[in-house]
Design an enzyme around this catalytic site. Structure first.
Site, short mmCIF file in Angstrom:
data_model
loop_
_atom_site.label_atom_id
_atom_site.label_comp_id
_atom_site.label_asym_id
_atom_site.label_seq_id
_atom_site.Cartn_x
_atom_site.Cartn_y
_atom_site.Cartn_z
CB SER A 144 -0.96 -0.19 1.24
OG SER A 144 -1.93 0.91 1.08
CG ASP B 197 -6.18 -2.09 -3.71
OD1 ASP B 197 -6.95 -2.00 -2.68
OD2 ASP B 197 -4.82 -2.01 -3.86
CG HIS C 62 -5.32 -2.81 0.43
ND1 HIS C 62 -4.83 -2.13 -0.83
CD2 HIS C 62 -4.76 -2.24 1.50
CE1 HIS C 62 -4.35 -1.16 -0.36
NE2 HIS C 62 -4.11 -1.23 0.64
#
Ligand SMILES: *[C@@H]1O[C@H](CO)[C@@H](O)[C@H](O)[C@H]1NC(C)=O
Ligand SMILES: *[C@@H]1O[C@H](CO)[C@@H](O)[C@H](O)[C@H]1NC(C)=O
Length: 425
Positions: A207, A303, A370
């Protein structure tokens, strides 16, 4: 056993949803989207009590010793930290670094809130975290990297290790924008711990940590000896400069605020900043054009963080029409699915040039999730997500060790039964 692990993942998702809801509530009180979301910050809040954790491994937090004289501070002025696990056997001279994620803060208000959390202050960081997935020292969970020296880098600057002190306010807000200095101090310390003798190295992150990996990948290579094999991996970091469901460029204006607030331009690729707005140079599709080091992208085509925050942010969906679909991809109706497929196509378009590049690897699975590299469940195992019968761990290993060219791109949802799709409801 697998079921109880699944349960934990769900529980974790629920916790995250609650956290997201709390954050959304705060956002409503403040200015719309002035507040950063905290997508993937606290893996260690998962309670591991089942037998699979026999191999699990909690690793202590170390505060950066050289940070003070370098002026490298977290948002609140505390010392940054990392968790280090020494390598062994054939991995003694190999190093794997993993930068944690956790969104960004784009206003004084949101950075001030963050200052009181683990994402802005080491005073709030857990003293130990679990090393799992790509950080695991268990060959069953992490077949190619389990013997390596491993470092989990804590993220406490709110701007992907790219802020600069010149942007700090000197009027009592007491926020430190020291991301770039943290990066430099951290590298100095890790080099002194043995990274400088690395034979093989992999810088990775998830991320916002994956974005930091993209930004710093080439500098990382330059710190190491010429004959060291250096590669980088970004997980769930390919943030798209896309219009949201109301036609607004929400993510672009958010990034504009982050870049401006913390003065990121100096850490972004120079050739990009010379020809376009520096805020556009924070998007991966621009950053990757300047990366010279071999690079791997693990990215779900749907995502979940991006669906929630880039594609259908609450402020752009005031009636909550997207809520069911945002919580669970199986609930999306046909017209929502068309929009999600368009989002996937934008990702694939942005990557098309890199599909031809032999040094680049990719694993783009059609899942709604994610980060997938630090969770055992998604990194490697009999039930982990696969493309062409290869797990993410096997794909990354095949690429890192040049066993084969890896461009694994899944067919569109719902074709892959091996996905771990999140249920955020
Ligand atoms: C500090 O200055 C900034 C920028 O000029 C301003 O937005 C902010 O409100 C000020 N904060 C305080 C506490 O005065
Ligand atoms: C998939 O991979 C596993 C382990 O590598 C292997 O045992 C299995 O036979 C493979 N399945 C297929 C259909 O190729």
């Amino acid at each position: 056993m697998a079921n109880s692990r699944l349960g934990e993942l769900t529980q974790w998702s629920i916790k995250r949803t609650k956290k997201n809801l709390a954050v959304v509530a705060v956002c409503l009180i403040l200015i719309i989207f002035s507040c950063s979301l905290l997508p993937d910050s606290s893996p260690s809040s998962i309670k591991h009590t089942d037998p699979l954790t026999l191999h699990s491994d909690y690793v202590d937090l170390t505060l950066l010793r050289n940070a003070k004289h370098k002026g490298a501070f977290c948002l609140d002025g505390s010392l940054p930290g990392y968790h280090f696990k020494k390598g062994f056997g054939s991995g003694s001279n190999n190093w794997l670094l993993h930068i944690e994620g956790g969104g960004w803060c784009d206003t004084i208000a949101s950075c001030s809130l963050r200052k009181a959390t683990a994402l802005g202050s080491s005073d709030h960081m857990e003293r130990q975290v679990l090393f799992s997935g790509i950080l695991s020292n268990d060959p069953m969970q992490n077949p190619d990297f389990y013997t390596w020296n491993k470092v989990k880098i804590r993220y406490c600057d709110g701007a992907s290790f790219s802020g600069h002190p010149e942007s700090e306010f000197h009027n009592g807000t007491n926020l430190f924008f020291r991301g770039q200095l943290i990066w430099e101090a951290l590298m100095e310390e890790l080099l002194s711990l043995g990274l400088s003798n690395a034979k093989q190295a992999l810088l990775s992150g998830c991320s916002a940590g994956g974005l930091a990996t993209m930004i710093h990948c080439d500098d990382f290579g330059e710190l190491l000896p010429k004959d060291t094999t250096v590669k980088c991996l970004a997980d769930a970091s390919f943030f798209l400069d896309e219009k949201d469901v109301s036609g607004m460029l929400t993510m672009r204006s958010f990034y504009q605020n982050v870049v401006q607030l913390q003065g990121l331009a100096k850490s972004l690729p120079k050739d990009c900043v010379a020809k376009m707005k520096s805020s556009e140079c924070l998007f991966p599709k621009e950053i990757i054009k300047s990366i010279k080091t071999p690079f791997f992208l693990v990215n779900p085509a749907y995502d979940s963080w991006q669906i929630l925050n880039v594609l259908a942010p609450a402020a752009s969906d005031p009636h909550g029409n997207w809520l069911r679909c945002k919580n669970n991809i199986h609930n999306c109706n046909p017209s929502e699915m068309v929009i999600l497929q368009g989002f996937r196509n934008s990702l694939l378009n942005a990557l098309s040039d890199f599909e031809k590049n032999k040094e680049w690897g990719m694993f783009i699975n059609s899942c709604f999730i994610h980060c997938q590299t630090w969770l055992t469940e998604t990194w490697h195992g009999p039930n982990s997500p696969k493309i062409d019968n290869k797990s993410i761990a096997e794909s990354v290993g095949d690429w890192y060790f040049d066993r084969e060219t890896v461009k694994r791109i899944d067919c569109p949802f719902p074709c892959n039964p091996s996905c771990f799709n999140q249920n955020l409801a």
